[in-house]
Scaffold this motif. Structure first.
Motif, mmCIF file in Angstrom:
data_model
loop_
_atom_site.group_PDB
_atom_site.id
_atom_site.type_symbol
_atom_site.label_atom_id
_atom_site.label_comp_id
_atom_site.label_asym_id
_atom_site.label_seq_id
_atom_site.Cartn_x
_atom_site.Cartn_y
_atom_site.Cartn_z
ATOM 1 N N LEU A 313 0.827 -1.212 0.000
ATOM 2 C CA LEU A 313 0.000 0.000 0.000
ATOM 3 C C LEU A 313 0.858 1.258 0.000
ATOM 4 N N PHE A 314 2.003 1.236 0.676
ATOM 5 C CA PHE A 314 2.908 2.389 0.577
ATOM 6 C C PHE A 314 3.494 2.467 -0.835
ATOM 7 N N MET A 315 3.706 1.329 -1.466
ATOM 8 C CA MET A 315 4.147 1.338 -2.862
ATOM 9 C C MET A 315 3.078 1.965 -3.750
ATOM 10 N N LEU A 316 1.796 1.659 -3.463
ATOM 11 C CA LEU A 316 0.699 2.213 -4.261
ATOM 12 C C LEU A 316 0.649 3.732 -4.163
ATOM 13 N N VAL A 317 0.707 4.277 -2.936
ATOM 14 C CA VAL A 317 0.635 5.739 -2.808
ATOM 15 C C VAL A 317 1.873 6.393 -3.399
ATOM 16 N N SER A 318 3.008 5.688 -3.373
ATOM 17 C CA SER A 318 4.217 6.210 -4.006
ATOM 18 C C SER A 318 4.066 6.243 -5.520
ATOM 19 N N ALA A 319 3.334 5.266 -6.060
ATOM 20 C CA ALA A 319 3.064 5.276 -7.495
ATOM 21 C C ALA A 319 2.190 6.460 -7.881
ATOM 22 N N LEU A 320 1.262 6.818 -6.999
ATOM 23 C CA LEU A 320 0.333 7.912 -7.292
ATOM 24 C C LEU A 320 0.996 9.284 -7.183
ATOM 25 N N MET A 321 1.806 9.477 -6.140
ATOM 26 C CA MET A 321 2.336 10.811 -5.840
ATOM 27 C C MET A 321 3.839 10.949 -6.055
ATOM 28 N N GLY A 322 4.541 9.845 -6.206
ATOM 29 C CA GLY A 322 5.992 9.860 -6.295
ATOM 30 C C GLY A 322 6.599 9.383 -4.985
ATOM 31 N N ARG A 323 7.626 8.544 -5.085
ATOM 32 C CA ARG A 323 8.191 7.943 -3.878
ATOM 33 C C ARG A 323 8.831 8.982 -2.959
ATOM 34 N N GLU A 324 9.614 9.886 -3.511
ATOM 35 C CA GLU A 324 10.272 10.891 -2.662
ATOM 36 C C GLU A 324 9.245 11.809 -2.012
#
Length: 354
Positions: A313-324
């Motif tokens: 799920l943290f990978m998913l939100v990173s995909a949406l907004m950018g990991r950094e």
């Protein structure tokens, strides 16, 4: 991608053990493009736009955790009889059959009977590569009634490890939209919503729709692989009917935004959306795994809680907004006292048009 890229340090005291009271008093971290704002969930009508549509998951959590003892085998043997067996149901496979993760699985074999008390028993079979078993419940009563008698609310492990489940969780761990029994974990972003907040959103011109995704216990499983390419997602069953799909497509056609409330709603919408962004009716299993580089097709934003390090799920939100961007946002949330996980605070993620 390397899984350790999605790691971060979370102080244990940031893990919420109870929800905010009232529910819409929870903090809300708003990431709107490059801007960041600290708000509360009750501020949502002003953070969204008239014409937007929120999409909720109407699944209902069932008492899917069972404790029992191993009885005899199908062949009549008693080796290991009496061993304590824990079962967490995670996916329905038939009218009386559920796939379950098993605690003390080394003491269980195909054909063994598990007696859960209160007149509830199931036969284990079809051991999976992940150590799960299929459980076929005995008798003629609906399995839902059996679970009401013998099961308990399946709180996430990071809460259950700190306190026992109690009667309050039966209410706290259901959303106001819960209607379709079948989930073994709550779509927790929707826990923040109240009838009063929904009325305020409607008055601001913000619509809402519902779909169904029965959340499985696989949502709590850690990513054990070193690379995201080697992680296997567990399938979950979901449905978007034709009328709902048409209304969501109409929202975007009018220039509104489809905002998923929870990663469960998002994953189902993305499973149903074509490359042209059109959301089609959907009914069946999805095991979609969203990581950075994924091109979102059906949603324009997301309301979600704060997730585990190294989790899908943290990978998913990173995909949406950018990991950094998400690493910085989580560092801000930790430093300023936001509460994490299922009973914790929320975030509103709006990447903007792409």
């Amino acid at each position: 991608m390397r899984v350790d890229l999605f790691d971060f340090d979370l102080p244990p005291e940031r893990i919420a053990l109870r929800p905010a009271v009232p529910r819409d008093a929870a903090q809300l971290l708003v990431l709107d493009g490059d801007d960041t704002f600290d708000r509360v969930v009750g501020d949502l009508p002003g953070a969204l736009r008239a014409g937007d549509c929120l999409v909720f998951n109407d699944t209902r959590v069932i008492p899917a955790q069972l404790e029992g003892r191993r009885g005899g085998s199908a062949e009549g043997g008693r080796g290991g009889a009496g061993a304590t067996i824990g079962a967490t149901l995670h996916k329905r496979e038939g009218p009386r059959r559920w796939r379950a993760f098993i605690r003390n699985a080394k003491r269980l074999r195909d054909g063994d009977l598990i007696e859960f008390g209160a007149g509830v028993a199931a036969r284990a079979s079809d051991r999976g590569d992940d150590g799960s078993f299929a459980l076929d419940f005995l008798g003629d009563e609906p399995v839902e009634l059996l679970l009401e008698r013998a099961g308990r609310m399946p709180l996430p492990p990071y809460i259950a490890a700190k306190r026992p489940t109690d009667a309050q969780d039966a209410d706290d761990y259901q959303t106001m939209f819960a209607a379709e029994p079948g989930a073994v974990a709550a779509p927790t972003a929707a826990l923040h919503f109240t009838p009063a907040l929904l009325d305020a959103l409607g008055a601001a011109g913000i619509a809402h729709e519902t779909l169904t995704l029965h959340v499985g216990a696989g949502t709590f499983l850690p990513v054990k692989a070193d690379d995201t390419a080697d992680h296997r997602m567990h399938a979950e069953w979901g449905r978007i009917d034709a009328e709902t799909a048409a209304r969501l497509n109409a929202v975007r056609a009018r220039g509104g935004r489809v905002i998923a409330v929870g990663t469960t709603s998002l994953r189902l919408i993305e499973s149903a959306a074509g490359e042209d962004g059109i959301i089609a009716p959907f009914e069946g299993d999805t095991a979609i795994f969203i990581t950075p580089g994924y091109a979102f097709r059906g949603i324009d934003g997301l309301i979600t809680n704060f997730h585990l390090p190294r989790s899908t799920l943290f990978m998913l939100v990173s995909a949406l907004m950018g990991r950094e961007r998400m690493q910085a946002a989580y560092a801000h949330a930790i430093a300023t006292g936001y509460r994490f996980y299922s009973y914790g605070d929320a975030s509103l993620l709006l990447p903007g048009r792409r």
